[in-house]
Design an enzyme around this catalytic site. Structure first.
Site, mmCIF file in Angstrom:
data_model
loop_
_atom_site.group_PDB
_atom_site.id
_atom_site.type_symbol
_atom_site.label_atom_id
_atom_site.label_comp_id
_atom_site.label_asym_id
_atom_site.label_seq_id
_atom_site.Cartn_x
_atom_site.Cartn_y
_atom_site.Cartn_z
ATOM 1 N N ASP A 82 1.864 -8.281 -9.912
ATOM 2 C CA ASP A 82 3.313 -8.239 -9.740
ATOM 3 C C ASP A 82 3.708 -8.387 -8.261
ATOM 4 O O ASP A 82 3.015 -7.876 -7.377
ATOM 5 C CB ASP A 82 3.817 -6.896 -10.289
ATOM 6 C CG ASP A 82 5.315 -6.877 -10.541
ATOM 7 O OD1 ASP A 82 5.891 -7.963 -10.740
ATOM 8 O OD2 ASP A 82 5.909 -5.784 -10.552
ATOM 9 N N SER A 211 13.185 -0.022 -15.867
ATOM 10 C CA SER A 211 13.189 1.435 -16.039
ATOM 11 C C SER A 211 14.611 1.982 -16.109
ATOM 12 O O SER A 211 15.393 1.817 -15.184
ATOM 13 C CB SER A 211 12.445 2.123 -14.883
ATOM 14 O OG SER A 211 11.058 1.876 -14.963
#
Length: 284
Positions: A82, A211
């Site tokens: 990532d 999130s």
């Protein structure tokens, strides 16, 4: 099975209108937990590591653990790097067995982003490795990458079309109003922009800052073409808070197998919920 490229998984997800969750994992227990959740829910899975985690654990340890998981699993598992800005590290990860990488040059002008992304795509394409890139700037903090709220910029739909055309990138993460970390209030997602990007871009889109986004908003993002959702902070926090709770209740139990088992169960439960939310259960 062996680790697979996330390209066909995400292409199918976008085509069928569901999302695959990519979980940032930092320990063996976190990795095991999300794999167990994927097996239980019959979900395709993307294991994800940040550059910081690569430096902390080491590439070979991460790849070894992910390969062991994929070998034992009956669901497809990809391993993704990532937000990497370092071309040499991307090459190392690809050589070592990563099946997906993100080249993040979103902090640079469009032309530089195109140039660097194209360079990675040329290497990865021959090996069947998925390449993700970002357009616009997603706010918040991801490892040592910090983008303040006033510096965050949304992706331009027409630039997204040109970018994919010029680079041949297989997945695109456009900035659409989400942020890394936990939101202080409701995220200000530009759904109209997602739709406009999806109309111009056929490759799977990636939702960064997954999130804490309200359920209805996640489902809407997925329905508009977001085929991958990243979950990092929420998972990490749940893991750590479960350890804090364990030690407050069992201060004398210093056996790692005791407290790590509890943390693992917490992460697995959260992973199951995120997979159900994105609609990837029973899609493996």
């Amino acid at each position: 099975m062996t680790l697979v490229s996330s390209t066909p998984l995400l292409t199918e997800a976008r085509k069928q209108g569901y999302g695959i969750v990519a979980f940032n994992v930092h320990t063996l227990e976190m990795l095991q937990a999300v794999v167990e959740a994927a097996e239980e829910s019959r979900s395709p899975l993307i294991l994800q590591t940040t550059v910081g985690t690569v430096k902390h654990l080491g590439i070979d340890y991460i790849v070894g653990a992910a390969q062991a998981a994929a070998k034992q699993a009956s669901v497809p598992i990809a391993l993704h790097l990532d937000h990497c800005q370092d071309f040499e590290l991307i090459l190392k990860c690809i050589r070592s067995g990563y099946t997906s990488v993100m080249i993040d040059q979103s902090m640079h002008p469009f032309e530089r982003n195109v140039e660097m992304t194209k360079k990675v795509v040329e290497v990865a394409r021959a090996l069947g490795v998925n390449v993700e890139a970002e357009l616009g700037k997603v706010g918040g903090v991801e490892d040592d990458i910090q983008v303040s709220e006033d510096m965050a910029t949304l992706a331009d739909p027409e630039e997204c079309r040109r970018f994919v055309e010029l680079t041949g990138v297989t997945t695109l993460a456009p900035a659409i109003g989400t942020a890394h970390g936990i939101y202080k209030g409701e995220p200000n997602i530009d759904f109209k922009r997602i739709g406009e990007i999806a109309e111009r871009v056929s490759v799977p889109l990636v939702l960064h800052g997954g999130s804490g986004i309200p359920e209805a908003q996640v489902k809407r993002c997925v329905s508009l073409g977001m085929a991958k959702m990243n979950v990092a902070t929420e998972l990490k926090n749940a893991f750590t808070l479960s350890l804090q709770k364990f030690f407050s209740e069992h201060p004398d139990d210093l056996d790692p197998r005791s407290y790590m088992s509890v943390a693992k169960k917490t992460v697995k439960q959260m992973a199951l919920e995120k997979m159900k939310l994105c609609g990837c259960t029973n899609r493996a």
